[in-house]
Design a protein around this motif. Structure first.
Motif, PDB file in Angstrom:
ATOM      1  N   GLY A  40       0.810  -1.212   0.000  1.00 27.53           N
ATOM      2  CA  GLY A  40       0.000   0.000   0.000  1.00 27.53           C
ATOM      3  C   GLY A  40       0.843   1.262   0.000  1.00 27.53           C
ATOM      4  N   MET A  67       2.513   1.623  -3.386  1.00 29.08           N
ATOM      5  CA  MET A  67       1.537   2.049  -4.393  1.00 29.08           C
ATOM      6  C   MET A  67       1.307   3.557  -4.300  1.00 29.08           C
ATOM      7  SD  MET A  67      -2.428   0.787  -4.754  1.00 29.08           S
ATOM      8  CE  MET A  67      -3.551   1.504  -5.955  1.00 29.08           C
ATOM      9  N   PHE A  68       1.084   4.061  -3.063  1.00 26.89           N
ATOM     10  CA  PHE A  68       0.861   5.496  -2.942  1.00 26.89           C
ATOM     11  C   PHE A  68       2.119   6.279  -3.291  1.00 26.89           C
ATOM     12  CE2 PHE A  68       0.679   9.635  -1.007  1.00 26.89           C
ATOM     13  CZ  PHE A  68      -0.569  10.068  -1.442  1.00 26.89           C
ATOM     14  N   ALA A  94      -9.648   0.362  -5.567  1.00 22.04           N
ATOM     15  CA  ALA A  94      -9.623  -0.198  -4.217  1.00 22.04           C
ATOM     16  C   ALA A  94     -10.593  -1.370  -4.060  1.00 22.04           C
ATOM     17  CB  ALA A  94      -9.944   0.887  -3.191  1.00 22.04           C
ATOM     18  N   HIS A 104      -4.596  -1.662   2.770  1.00 19.14           N
ATOM     19  CA  HIS A 104      -5.556  -0.568   2.951  1.00 19.14           C
ATOM     20  C   HIS A 104      -4.966   0.485   3.896  1.00 19.14           C
ATOM     21  CE1 HIS A 104     -10.166   0.302   3.359  1.00 19.14           C
ATOM     22  NE2 HIS A 104      -9.467   1.429   3.417  1.00 19.14           N
ATOM     23  N   TRP A 161      -1.818   2.432   2.373  1.00 24.07           N
ATOM     24  CA  TRP A 161      -2.216   3.508   1.444  1.00 24.07           C
ATOM     25  C   TRP A 161      -2.761   4.705   2.218  1.00 24.07           C
ATOM     26  CZ3 TRP A 161      -2.387   4.725  -3.799  1.00 24.07           C
ATOM     27  CH2 TRP A 161      -3.210   5.809  -4.121  1.00 24.07           C
ATOM     28  N   ASN A 162      -3.756   4.453   3.090  1.00 28.85           N
ATOM     29  CA  ASN A 162      -4.431   5.544   3.790  1.00 28.85           C
ATOM     30  C   ASN A 162      -3.484   6.361   4.667  1.00 28.85           C
ATOM     31  OD1 ASN A 162      -6.841   4.817   2.642  1.00 28.85           O
ATOM     32  ND2 ASN A 162      -7.852   4.252   4.538  1.00 28.85           N
ATOM     33  N   ALA A 209      -0.778   8.287   2.688  1.00 29.77           N
ATOM     34  CA  ALA A 209      -1.400   9.409   1.980  1.00 29.77           C
ATOM     35  C   ALA A 209      -1.674  10.578   2.917  1.00 29.77           C
ATOM     36  CB  ALA A 209      -2.694   8.951   1.324  1.00 29.77           C
ATOM     37  N   GLU A 250      -6.751   9.424  -4.669  1.00 34.39           N
ATOM     38  CA  GLU A 250      -7.519   8.232  -5.043  1.00 34.39           C
ATOM     39  C   GLU A 250      -8.346   8.472  -6.300  1.00 34.39           C
ATOM     40  OE1 GLU A 250      -8.533   5.900  -0.934  1.00 34.39           O
ATOM     41  OE2 GLU A 250      -8.880   8.058  -1.038  1.00 34.39           O
ATOM     42  N   THR A 301      -3.758   6.477  -9.863  1.00 38.42           N
ATOM     43  CA  THR A 301      -4.229   5.517  -8.865  1.00 38.42           C
ATOM     44  C   THR A 301      -5.075   4.433  -9.521  1.00 38.42           C
ATOM     45  OG1 THR A 301      -4.229   7.219  -7.155  1.00 38.42           O
ATOM     46  CG2 THR A 301      -5.529   5.248  -6.730  1.00 38.42           C
TER      47      THR A 301
END
Length: 278
Positions: free
Chosen positions: A82, A85-86, A175, A196, A199-200, A203, A239, A244
């Motif tokens: 995650g 990815m971000f 997502a 999850h 990423w969150n 970010a 997102e 993304t």
């Protein structure tokens, strides 16, 4: 079919109650970062314990998908995916001049976001992948269930302050589908939970960007985005960026390939003669 629906409702109600109380409390107390962190951690623990309890009670089996053994390592793998990815998405946005760092942000703010994002990641994965995807897949198979739960996941985010139709569509693709495919590939909830959360938190808590249209976070960096919405995601945050969506599609394809290779694709259950006769 009735048995599946009963299990589905009982598990959704049990885990959803924890998500509503814990997640709501963490969101309401965001002004107190350290209390938010504490509530977030408590919510995570409570949600997993309630999930284990309700699965044992309704399915008479050990909930191996959230087994303690290997949980830390699997979660760490998900967090790395995650975060990576971000990182790739924000690097591409920055290269085109869409992301600007203005200085350092707030350590306490990042701590509060750690708790908030942990609670959101754990409860949403337990509800959407642990309950909805896993149980519906028993009857409808992997492919249909991936599409169904992915769309529901996107609709769920329409309630966020700065969400819109494109934001929901982006969440579905980047997502909803990806996290379901991740669960299908691993048959374990710790990896999608980590992904999850990775990423969150990266970010909002590190790069200081909006997550799913939820306001302006106070992360470790004070930053803003500017430029075309399809590049930066606009008010919805990265997102909603095409970067993304592209990254989500690539990971979804990879996870589904892995699931197929491991024999984890569940076919749709055919109706029995008795069912047809009724």
């Amino acid at each position: 079919m009735k048995g599946i629906l009963v299990r589905l409702v009982k598990q959704l109600v049990a885990v959803g109650a924890v998500a509503f109380v814990g997640g709501g409390s963490a969101a309401a107390l965001q002004d107190n970062a350290w209390l938010t962190l504490l509530i977030g951690v408590v919510t995570c623990v409570a949600a997993v314990l309630v999930y284990r309890w309700v699965v044992r009670r309704t399915e008479q089996r050990a909930p191996v998908e959230v087994a303690a053994s290997g949980a830390v390592a699997r979660t760490a793998v998900g967090v790395l995916i995650g975060a990576g990815m971000f990182g790739a998405v924000i690097a591409n946005i920055a290269l085109l001049g869409g992301y600007h760092v203005h200085g350092l942000g707030s350590v306490s703010g990042a701590a509060g976001l750690l708790g908030l994002m942990a609670a959101a990641s754990v409860t949403e994965e337990l509800l959407f992948r642990g309950v909805l995807f896993r149980i519906v897949e028993e009857r409808l198979g992997t492919w249909f269930t991936l599409v169904l739960t992915g769309v529901l996941f996107g609709l769920f985010h329409l309630g966020n302050p700065d969400a819109g139709l494109w934001g929901a569509v982006a969440i579905v693709i980047s997502a909803g589908f990806m996290l379901a495919a991740c669960y299908a590939a691993t048959r374990n909830l710790w990896v999608p939970i980590g992904l999850h959360f990775g990423w969150n938190f990266v970010a909002a808590g590190i790069f200081g960007t909006v997550v799913s249209g939820n306001g302006e976070p106070q992360g470790l960096l004070e930053a803003t985005t500017s430029g075309p919405d399809l590049l930066t995601g606009g008010d919805f945050g990265p997102e909603g960026s095409l970067y993304t969506v592209g990254a989500g599609v690539a990971l979804t394809v990879f996870f589904l390939w892995l699931a197929r290779r491991r024999g984890h694709i569940v076919p749709r259950r055919a109706k029995t003669n008795a069912t047809v006769a009724r």
